[in-house]
Design a protein around this motif. Structure first.
Motif, PDB file in Angstrom:
ATOM      1  N   HIS A 151      40.108 152.161   2.850  1.00 32.88           N
ATOM      2  CA  HIS A 151      38.741 152.348   2.376  1.00 32.88           C
ATOM      3  C   HIS A 151      37.773 151.631   3.321  1.00 32.88           C
ATOM      4  O   HIS A 151      38.090 150.573   3.875  1.00 32.88           O
ATOM      5  CB  HIS A 151      38.564 151.776   0.969  1.00 32.88           C
TER       6      HIS A 151
ATOM      7  N   TYR B 109      28.999 160.652   2.780  1.00 33.56           N
ATOM      8  CA  TYR B 109      29.906 159.500   2.681  1.00 33.56           C
ATOM      9  C   TYR B 109      31.070 159.577   3.680  1.00 33.56           C
ATOM     10  O   TYR B 109      31.618 160.635   3.950  1.00 33.56           O
ATOM     11  CB  TYR B 109      30.431 159.292   1.258  1.00 33.56           C
ATOM     12  N   TYR B 110      31.378 158.398   4.218  1.00 31.66           N
ATOM     13  CA  TYR B 110      32.443 158.157   5.195  1.00 31.66           C
ATOM     14  C   TYR B 110      32.123 158.706   6.585  1.00 31.66           C
ATOM     15  O   TYR B 110      32.922 158.526   7.508  1.00 31.66           O
ATOM     16  CB  TYR B 110      33.813 158.665   4.708  1.00 31.66           C
TER      17      TYR B 110
ATOM     18  N   PRO C  57      25.494 157.430  -7.325  1.00 29.52           N
ATOM     19  CA  PRO C  57      26.815 156.801  -7.312  1.00 29.52           C
ATOM     20  C   PRO C  57      27.447 156.797  -8.697  1.00 29.52           C
ATOM     21  O   PRO C  57      26.780 156.537  -9.698  1.00 29.52           O
ATOM     22  CB  PRO C  57      26.513 155.377  -6.828  1.00 29.52           C
TER      23      PRO C  57
ATOM     24  N   PHE D 116      29.928 162.332  -6.284  1.00 26.51           N
ATOM     25  CA  PHE D 116      30.053 161.100  -5.497  1.00 26.51           C
ATOM     26  C   PHE D 116      31.531 160.756  -5.274  1.00 26.51           C
ATOM     27  O   PHE D 116      31.968 160.491  -4.149  1.00 26.51           O
ATOM     28  CB  PHE D 116      29.336 159.959  -6.236  1.00 26.51           C
ATOM     29  N   HIS D 117      32.323 160.751  -6.346  1.00 28.96           N
ATOM     30  CA  HIS D 117      33.739 160.402  -6.225  1.00 28.96           C
ATOM     31  C   HIS D 117      34.514 161.467  -5.443  1.00 28.96           C
ATOM     32  O   HIS D 117      35.434 161.134  -4.688  1.00 28.96           O
ATOM     33  CB  HIS D 117      34.357 160.202  -7.599  1.00 28.96           C
TER      34      HIS D 117
ATOM     35  N   TRP E  15      33.371 163.329  -2.926  1.00 28.91           N
ATOM     36  CA  TRP E  15      33.106 163.114  -1.509  1.00 28.91           C
ATOM     37  C   TRP E  15      33.813 161.857  -1.006  1.00 28.91           C
ATOM     38  O   TRP E  15      34.402 161.866   0.085  1.00 28.91           O
ATOM     39  CB  TRP E  15      31.599 162.968  -1.277  1.00 28.91           C
ATOM     40  N   ASN E  16      33.752 160.783  -1.777  1.00 24.10           N
ATOM     41  CA  ASN E  16      34.363 159.536  -1.340  1.00 24.10           C
ATOM     42  C   ASN E  16      35.869 159.666  -1.166  1.00 24.10           C
ATOM     43  O   ASN E  16      36.427 159.264  -0.133  1.00 24.10           O
ATOM     44  CB  ASN E  16      34.056 158.416  -2.347  1.00 24.10           C
ATOM     45  N   GLU E  17      36.550 160.184  -2.171  1.00 17.66           N
ATOM     46  CA  GLU E  17      38.011 160.286  -2.107  1.00 17.66           C
ATOM     47  C   GLU E  17      38.447 161.266  -1.024  1.00 17.66           C
ATOM     48  O   GLU E  17      39.369 160.990  -0.248  1.00 17.66           O
ATOM     49  CB  GLU E  17      38.567 160.702  -3.474  1.00 17.66           C
TER      50      GLU E  17
ATOM     51  N   ASN F 279      36.760 162.320   1.672  1.00 19.36           N
ATOM     52  CA  ASN F 279      36.411 161.918   3.031  1.00 19.36           C
ATOM     53  C   ASN F 279      37.194 160.702   3.497  1.00 19.36           C
ATOM     54  O   ASN F 279      37.446 160.535   4.694  1.00 19.36           O
ATOM     55  CB  ASN F 279      34.911 161.689   3.138  1.00 19.36           C
ATOM     56  N   ARG F 280      37.598 159.830   2.562  1.00 19.57           N
ATOM     57  CA  ARG F 280      38.492 158.731   2.965  1.00 19.57           C
ATOM     58  C   ARG F 280      39.806 159.295   3.498  1.00 19.57           C
ATOM     59  O   ARG F 280      40.288 158.880   4.562  1.00 19.57           O
ATOM     60  CB  ARG F 280      38.781 157.800   1.790  1.00 19.57           C
TER      61      ARG F 280
ATOM     62  N   ASN G  50      37.080 158.973 -10.701  1.00 20.21           N
ATOM     63  CA  ASN G  50      38.067 159.262  -9.655  1.00 20.21           C
ATOM     64  C   ASN G  50      39.501 159.124 -10.144  1.00 20.21           C
ATOM     65  O   ASN G  50      40.447 159.330  -9.378  1.00 20.21           O
ATOM     66  CB  ASN G  50      37.839 158.388  -8.415  1.00 20.21           C
TER      67      ASN G  50
END
Length: 323
Positions: A147, A188-189, A223, A228-229, A231-233, A235-236, A278
């Motif tokens: 992360h 994100y990311y 957020p 949001f979650h 894209w975050n998960e 893109n990580r 998430n």
């Protein structure tokens, strides 16, 4: 104020283009532009309007600083807007600045001085502050599971793994040399991925505490929301597949899939499961579906990144992961 800025720009050619990506930013982008007009260094301002439909276009057209505006036909997200903007930048340096951010007058000068001080530095990040004055981000660290996490204070020596993309100055040639911006991340990311590629290219990244920026974090992206979650998960995992050692990327993708598969059983057995979005199976299945759909393209990008690197993937991981 605006006339003085124009006179200064005529005397001192700008070295930096500040890119502001906005979407439905009518309530806050004016404050961002006002803060840019108060900077003590000449610069160009380029606003990418992601097809806003809330009056943002009229506000931009009427703003006395007269920024250059690229109005897109559809919303490409923060990453997509940055990628479009890069092809329009003809200064040696480019700054990314969130539309809900308001830099202090010395912000750009402090960042430019950091690049002037060391040609090895490819990116200089800012100190992002919440409304109460506390630090939201002093750079980005890399966690043991890959992360990108905000640092609550500047790291020892001033050199973090990466930067927060909400307010950063980069050398355009260095950014282009590592492949530019991952436009399809949407949001994100894009900052963590870009920082990772700069690290693989052997470039330095610093945090400049004097470059202070007030930030209304999440004014446009909410957020904690499902999107949001997602894209975050997603893109990580994409960042790991593009940049990390193969065993790390495979481990984290497998871990994500296994946790997803076990969640229904844990709930059926009455075991505790985090309440965050998430950890919803439907969202995690969407993440896995999107990652797998993009796998051929992502592995092709991994090969391109590998051909450009001068530092081993393992060396970068062992130097920065967990710090």
């Amino acid at each position: 104020m605006f006339a003085a800025v124009a006179e200064q720009a005529e005397r001192n050619p700008a070295r930096t283009t500040v890119v502001v990506v906005t979407w439905r930013g009518r309530e806050h982008v004016g404050g961002c532009l006002d803060a840019l007009a108060a900077q003590d260094r000449p610069h160009r301002t380029l606003v990418v309007d992601n097809a806003s439909d809330d009056g943002t276009a009229d506000l931009l057209a009427a703003h006395p600083s007269r920024p250059r505006v690229l109005r897109l036909g559809r919303n490409l997200g923060y990453a997509g807007g940055l990628a479009v903007a890069l092809s329009h930048v003809d200064t040696p340096w480019v700054a990314w600045l969130n539309d809900d951010a308001a830099p202090e007058p010395g912000w750009l000068g402090a960042l430019e001085d950091a690049l002037d001080a060391d040609p090895r530095v490819a990116a200089a990040g800012s100190l992002l502050l919440r409304a109460d004055g506390s630090v939201q981000s002093a750079g980005v660290r890399l966690t043991p599971d890959g992360h990108g996490a905000d640092l609550p204070e500047p790291p020892p020596g001033g050199e973090p793994f990466g930067f927060c993309g909400g307010a950063v100055l980069m050398r355009v040639d260095a950014l282009r040399a590592v492949g530019g911006v991952p436009a399809d991340f949407f949001c994100y990311y894009e900052d963590t991925d870009t920082a990772w590629r700069l690290r693989l290219a052997g470039r330095r990244i610093v945090t400049v505490p004097a470059a202070r920026v007030g930030h209304r974090h999440g004014a446009s992206t909410h957020p904690g929301s499902t999107q949001f979650h997602l894209w975050n998960e997603r893109n990580r995992l994409l960042t790991l597949l593009r940049c990390a050692p193969a065993e790390v990327a495979a481990r984290e993708l497998t871990r994500f899939a296994v946790i997803t598969a076990l969640l229904p059983a844990r709930r059926a057995l009455g075991r505790e499961v985090p309440d965050a979005r998430n950890f919803r199976v439907s969202l995690r299945l969407r993440v896995l579906g999107e990652v797998l759909a993009r796998l051929p393209e992502t592995l092709s990008a991994r090969r391109r990144i590998g051909r450009r690197r001068v530092v081993g993937r393992g060396a970068v991981w062992h130097r920065w992961a967990g710090r």
